[in-house]
Design a protein around this motif. Structure first.
Motif, short mmCIF file in Angstrom:
data_model
loop_
_atom_site.label_atom_id
_atom_site.label_comp_id
_atom_site.label_asym_id
_atom_site.label_seq_id
_atom_site.Cartn_x
_atom_site.Cartn_y
_atom_site.Cartn_z
N UNK A 175 -32.68 0.28 50.52
CA UNK A 175 -33.57 -0.86 50.77
C UNK A 175 -34.97 -0.36 51.10
N UNK A 176 -35.05 0.73 51.86
CA UNK A 176 -36.34 1.34 52.17
C UNK A 176 -37.09 1.72 50.90
N UNK A 177 -36.38 2.27 49.92
CA UNK A 177 -37.00 2.62 48.64
C UNK A 177 -37.60 1.38 47.96
N UNK A 178 -36.85 0.28 48.01
CA UNK A 178 -37.31 -0.94 47.35
C UNK A 178 -38.55 -1.50 48.04
N UNK A 179 -38.49 -1.61 49.36
CA UNK A 179 -39.61 -2.16 50.12
C UNK A 179 -40.86 -1.30 49.96
N UNK A 180 -40.67 0.02 49.89
CA UNK A 180 -41.79 0.95 49.86
C UNK A 180 -42.19 1.38 48.44
N UNK A 181 -41.73 0.67 47.43
CA UNK A 181 -42.01 1.10 46.06
C UNK A 181 -43.51 1.29 45.80
N UNK A 182 -44.31 0.29 46.15
CA UNK A 182 -45.75 0.39 45.89
C UNK A 182 -46.40 1.49 46.72
N UNK A 183 -45.98 1.61 47.97
CA UNK A 183 -46.51 2.67 48.83
C UNK A 183 -46.12 4.03 48.29
N UNK A 184 -44.87 4.18 47.88
CA UNK A 184 -44.40 5.46 47.35
C UNK A 184 -45.18 5.88 46.11
N UNK A 185 -45.56 4.90 45.30
CA UNK A 185 -46.30 5.20 44.07
C UNK A 185 -47.69 5.76 44.35
N UNK A 186 -48.19 5.52 45.56
CA UNK A 186 -49.55 5.96 45.92
C UNK A 186 -49.56 7.27 46.68
N UNK A 187 -48.38 7.81 47.00
CA UNK A 187 -48.31 9.02 47.80
C UNK A 187 -47.76 10.16 46.97
N UNK A 188 -48.43 11.31 47.04
CA UNK A 188 -48.01 12.47 46.26
C UNK A 188 -46.58 12.89 46.61
N UNK A 189 -46.21 12.77 47.88
CA UNK A 189 -44.89 13.21 48.33
C UNK A 189 -43.77 12.35 47.76
N UNK A 190 -44.05 11.09 47.43
CA UNK A 190 -42.99 10.15 47.07
C UNK A 190 -43.13 9.53 45.68
N UNK A 191 -44.19 9.85 44.97
CA UNK A 191 -44.45 9.16 43.70
C UNK A 191 -43.43 9.46 42.61
N UNK A 192 -42.61 10.49 42.80
CA UNK A 192 -41.58 10.83 41.81
C UNK A 192 -40.21 10.25 42.15
N UNK A 193 -40.18 9.35 43.12
CA UNK A 193 -38.92 8.69 43.45
C UNK A 193 -38.50 7.76 42.31
N UNK A 194 -37.22 7.35 42.26
CA UNK A 194 -36.71 6.60 41.10
C UNK A 194 -37.43 5.30 40.78
N UNK A 195 -37.89 4.56 41.79
CA UNK A 195 -38.56 3.29 41.51
C UNK A 195 -39.99 3.48 41.01
N UNK A 196 -40.84 4.27 41.65
CA UNK A 196 -42.19 4.47 41.12
C UNK A 196 -42.22 5.06 39.71
N UNK A 197 -41.23 5.90 39.37
CA UNK A 197 -41.21 6.50 38.04
C UNK A 197 -40.62 5.56 36.99
N UNK A 198 -40.03 4.46 37.42
CA UNK A 198 -39.42 3.53 36.47
C UNK A 198 -38.00 3.88 36.09
N UNK A 199 -37.42 4.89 36.72
CA UNK A 199 -36.03 5.23 36.42
C UNK A 199 -35.08 4.11 36.83
N UNK A 200 -35.44 3.39 37.88
CA UNK A 200 -34.67 2.24 38.34
C UNK A 200 -35.60 1.07 38.57
N UNK A 201 -35.06 -0.14 38.49
CA UNK A 201 -35.87 -1.31 38.84
C UNK A 201 -35.41 -1.87 40.18
N UNK A 202 -36.20 -2.76 40.73
CA UNK A 202 -35.93 -3.28 42.07
C UNK A 202 -34.61 -4.04 42.13
#
Length: 309
Positions: A72-99
């Motif tokens: 759930x944290x991944x889903x809520x933080x999708x937009x934030x993760x996409x803006x951070x170098x540390x997290x931008x390769x997580x499954x949701x920002x990369x489009x590997x998974x959808x919300x």
């Protein structure tokens, strides 16, 4: 020349999710630490008398609910993760998974975990675990994380619950000794996360997350980190002071605490974040695991000595 295969499998022009993407949603390293402290809580609750079914189903139920909160944290933080170098390769920002898929996965994990805890452990453990899940995935992730630089301090209560959950799974009650374990993790959480926040404060600033180094500066955060580490070391002595643990634990706690204080002091005195921030973060993880291992060894060493005598 033939192109190297990519990590993303394409089906009809769409990215197909891999099992590793769902695995990453669970934040396995975080869940492992949660499960470990919950297991120690179980073993301390009734040394030498933990039923196998309670241990297995309690551990699995807590792990599934923790993984649900992480997803759930991944889903809520999708937009934030996409803006951070540390997290931008997580499954949701990369489009590997959808919300939708990620949320469905999270709810399936949470329901499975709750079912195990309610029917095969006890309702108290189930509802305490549910409260912890909501505290992390909703109260902290949705509200506190974006509202105040004290997000980690206040939100740390959810992350400090696992040993209480483990204790409740075995005994069906919340014992004062379990609350001491809660207090240790609660005091540990701020210096643990502030070390990471110092190392990655530019990321947090870019994502507009009000972590303490972003809102009040890195220098003040270093001081807070040291002060909370002092508090943590003092709190870590309470199991010995109250008679919950003995000299084996005390020696371990003092040695580990000295190491943590050394890291925090070096970070403050030198101001060399590049050299000391991430090592302090890494040591904080080792510290918590080793401290709980010391609690376990202290409790079970007399039993083992009695068997071998």
């Amino acid at each position: 020349m033939p192109q190297a295969p990519t990590k993303m499998a394409l089906v009809g022009g769409q990215v197909r999710a891999h099992w590793r993407d769902y695995y990453e949603l669970c934040k396995p390293r975080v869940v492992a630490l949660i499960v470990f402290t919950a297991m120690v809580g179980m073993f301390l609750a009734s040394p030498g008398a933990v039923a196998l079914g309670t241990f297995l189903f309690g551990t699995l139920g807590i792990a599934l609910c923790a993984a649900s909160g992480a997803a759930i944290n991944h889903v809520v933080d999708e937009e934030v993760d996409a803006r951070m170098a540390r997290t931008k390769r997580r499954p949701l920002p990369t489009g590997h998974l959808n919300r939708t898929g990620a949320l469905g996965f999270a709810f399936a994990l949470g329901l499975a975990g709750m079912a195990l805890l309610i029917w095969l452990v006890n309702p108290l453990t189930a509802w305490l675990t549910f409260a912890s899940l909501v505290g992390y995935a909703v109260v902290y992730t949705v509200f506190l994380k974006r509202a105040t630089p004290q997000n980690i301090v206040i939100g740390g209560a959810a992350g400090a619950a696992p040993p209480v959950l483990g204790w409740a799974a075995v005994t069906g009650e919340v014992h004062p000794h379990a609350l001491l374990l809660f207090l240790i993790i609660f005091a540990w959480t701020p210096p643990h996360f502030w070390a990471l926040a110092i190392a990655r404060y530019r990321d947090y600033a870019e994502a507009e997350i009000p972590m303490l180094p972003v809102t009040h500066g890195v220098a003040l955060t270093r001081l807070h980190l040291l002060l909370y580490t002092v508090l943590l070391v003092l709190v870590s002595l309470l199991p010995f002071v109250t008679g919950m643990s003995g000299w084996v634990y005390l020696v371990g706690a003092m040695g580990l605490g000295a190491g943590f204080l050394g890291q925090a002091l070096a970070l403050l005195v030198t101001g060399d974040d590049e050299r000391y921030a991430m090592p302090t973060f890494g040591y904080s993880i080792f510290y918590l695991m080793a401290l709980f291992a010391a609690l376990f060894v202290d409790a079970y060493l007399p039993l083992l000595s009695g068997v071998l005598a």
